[in-house]
Each structure stands twice: as structure tokens, then as C-alpha cells.
Design an enzyme around this catalytic site. Structure first.
Site, PDB file in Angstrom:
ATOM      1  N   SER A   1     -18.145   8.905  -1.879  1.00 11.27           N
ATOM      2  CA  SER A   1     -18.054   9.070  -3.003  1.00 11.27           C
ATOM      3  C   SER A   1     -16.064   8.845  -3.560  1.00 11.27           C
ATOM      4  O   SER A   1     -15.789   9.899  -2.671  1.00 11.27           O
ATOM      5  CB  SER A   1     -18.983   9.862  -3.934  1.00 11.27           C
ATOM      6  OG  SER A   1     -18.476   9.408  -5.424  1.00 11.27           O
TER       7      SER A   1
ATOM      8  N   TYR B   1     -22.866  18.007  -6.577  1.00 13.67           N
ATOM      9  CA  TYR B   1     -22.365  16.393  -6.146  1.00 13.67           C
ATOM     10  C   TYR B   1     -20.964  16.194  -5.517  1.00 13.67           C
ATOM     11  O   TYR B   1     -20.955  15.808  -4.715  1.00 13.67           O
ATOM     12  CB  TYR B   1     -23.004  15.860  -7.533  1.00 13.67           C
ATOM     13  CG  TYR B   1     -22.710  14.128  -6.606  1.00 13.67           C
ATOM     14  CD1 TYR B   1     -23.859  13.688  -5.886  1.00 13.67           C
ATOM     15  CD2 TYR B   1     -21.582  13.142  -7.269  1.00 13.67           C
ATOM     16  CE1 TYR B   1     -23.614  12.529  -5.165  1.00 13.67           C
ATOM     17  CE2 TYR B   1     -21.925  12.354  -7.052  1.00 13.67           C
ATOM     18  CZ  TYR B   1     -22.694  11.991  -5.926  1.00 13.67           C
ATOM     19  OH  TYR B   1     -22.255   9.849  -5.489  1.00 13.67           O
TER      20      TYR B   1
END
Length: 279
Positions: free
Chosen positions: A160, A173
Site C-alpha cells: 500500500s 495496518y
């Protein structure tokens, strides 16, 4: 029109193939029921690849597999698995590999949570680590163990844009995606010249089921916004080119560069402000 896919600035590992070979081979895609995973399944099938779709939702996977097989004339199978549970990654790999040698693994399954660290349930965050990190590690280990002796194959690990710096209010995360990026870049170097390609895909804002779980918002027109198909197109161009890392979209690439060039404290405070506004 898809955004440019150039990665920065990471040398490509040498390999015997000028481009990745798709047609007639098998791919295993995790998190394949929607979003980026579904887009990978459709794009790979369009390139003549047989696809194995893995996610928790058996009904959705079976329907999607039938649709893809009918549309592209390839084999498409569903393997339902909760990869956050111990042993499920190995079971899913065995079921997939029983259909044929896996030449491409797309490690896409994952989820995020937004909120203050102490306010989010510890067991749910541990589940996130199990899915985003442990399952990725286990499947990559199984894939490379079979691909290296064949001297051909590929692994795409979906990280990401948040992998490049700490992100307050999405602390765990962001940490899991930093793990994925670091692991992938190390594996790419280990496999340089082996014939096996290893790529880290680092997308920015992309609409999918991720937002509903994470409690975040993605809106068309926001900086860095890309559709799943655009992200996948960039990833497959990077795989063909033998790149190690790809950040789709010029805005997202600039953000990734800044995340590593700015002083860590400054980058982290900026990330917090942005996350607070978007939540």
C-alpha cells in the site's frame, strides 16, 4: 486511461524472459472476490491465464469463476479459505496446486482498521497481522519453494502507499504493509537472476470493499484516486518489465517519495492530519 506504472527507483532483477508468460499457466489470487483481487482475476484471464480465486465467500467466488471462464475460455476455480486462520494458507495452496503448477501468486487478501490503537480490539488487530503478514509470508514461501526449481514464475505482494511511513489512526495496518513491502523487496533481491519475479504493488486510494471494513472514505477525484483495473494494469506492466516495486499514479509516487525523504516526525504528523480529515 491508466496511469503510468513506472516504479521508483528500484533496479529490476534479471530474468530469462523478456516479458512474463501468462497464457496456459495457472495463477492463484487471494482476496479475489472484489476490488483489486477481482480485477487481477479478470485481467489475468484476459491474458489467457487459468485462475484460482481465493477468499472467504465461496458463493461469490464460484459465481465469479463461472463468469470468468465463460468470458475468456480459461479454467477458473474457487478455493474458499479464511487465510487469517492457522493452517488455511497451506490448505489453500495445496488445493490450488492440485489443479496445476502455480506460475503466479497474487497475495492480495488483507484488511485495515481505522481508529486509535488502544480503541481498536487487540484480537481484531492480531487477525489483521495474521492475514496481512503471516498469510502473505506463508504463501510466498510455498510459491518460491516451487517456482525457483522451475526457474520461472512470479509473486505479486499487494502492499500500500501507507507502507512508506507510519500512519497514525491506522497504525497496525500501515505497519503490516511496511512489513509486506520490506519482505517483498528482500525476496526480489534474493531471487535476482533466478527467473522468478517478485513485485511489490503499492496502490493509493482505490475503491473496494476495503473501505467498509476499515472505516475510511475513498471518493472519485481525490488525489491519487485510481480504479482497481488501473492499479492492476500498472502492476502487470511492472511484472512484464521485471520491476521490483510499483506505485501506480503520479500523485501516489510523489507521496511515496515524500514519505521517505521527509523527516520521520514531519511525515507522520502530516499522515495523521490527512487521515483525520478523510475519516
Amino acid at each position: 486511461m491508466s496511469a503510468p506504472s513506472a516504479a521508483w527507483p528500484c533496479p529490476a532483477p534479471a530474468g530469462p524472459e523478456p516479458g512474463f508468460v501468462y497464457r496456459g499457466r495457472w495463477a492463484l489470487i487471494t482476496g479475489a472476490s472484489m476490488g483489486i483481487g477481482e480485477a487481477f482475476a479478470r485481467a489475468l484471464a484476459a491474458r489467457g491465464m487459468n485462475v484460482i480465486l481465493c477468499a472467504r465467500s465461496a458463493g461469490r467466488l464460484q459465481s465469479l469463476a463461472r463468469e470468468i471462464a465463460d468470458a475468456h475460455g480459461v479454467q477458473a476455480h474457487a478455493v474458499a479459505a479464511d487465510l487469517a486462520r492457522p493452517g488455511e494458507a497451506a490448505r489453500a495452496w495445496r488445493e490450488a496446486a492440485a489443479l496445476g503448477p502455480i506460475h503466479l501468486l497474487v497475495n492480495n487478501a488483507g484488511f485495515g482498521l481505522r481508529g486509535r490503537f488502544e480503541g481498536l480490539a487487540a484480537d481484531r488487530q492480531a487477525e489483521m497481522v495474521a492475514l496481512n503478514c503471516t498469510a502473505v509470508l506463508e504463501l510466498a514461501h510455498l510459491a518460491l519453494g516451487e517456482m525457483r526449481p522451475r526457474a520461472t514464475g512470479g509473486v505479486i505482494n499487494v502492499a500500500s502507499i501507507v507502507a512508506f511511513q507510519p500512519v497514525p489512526l491506522m497504525a497496525t495496518y500501515a505497519a503490516t504493509k511496511a512489513f509486506v513491502l520490506s519482505l517483498t523487496e528482500s525476496l526480489a533481491e534474493e531471487n535476482r537472476g533466478s527467473g522468478v519475479r517478485v513485485l511489490a504493488l503499492c496502490p493509493g486510494p482505490t475503491p473496494s470493499g476495503f473501505q467498509a471494513v476499515a472505516g475510511t472514505n475513498v471518493q472519485q477525484g481525490q488525489p491519487g484516486y485510481l480504479l482497481p483495473g488501473q492499479v492492476v494494469d500498472a502492476a502487470l506492466r511492472a511484472l512484464d518489465a521485471g520491476e521490483v516495486r510499483v506505485v501506480p499514479g503520479a500523485v501516489n509516487r510523489a507521496a511515496a517519495v515524500l514519505g521517505r525523504l521527509l523527516p520521520l516526525g514531519v511525515a507522520t504528523r502530516i499522515a495523521r492530519v490527512i487521515n483525520e480529515k478523510r475519516g
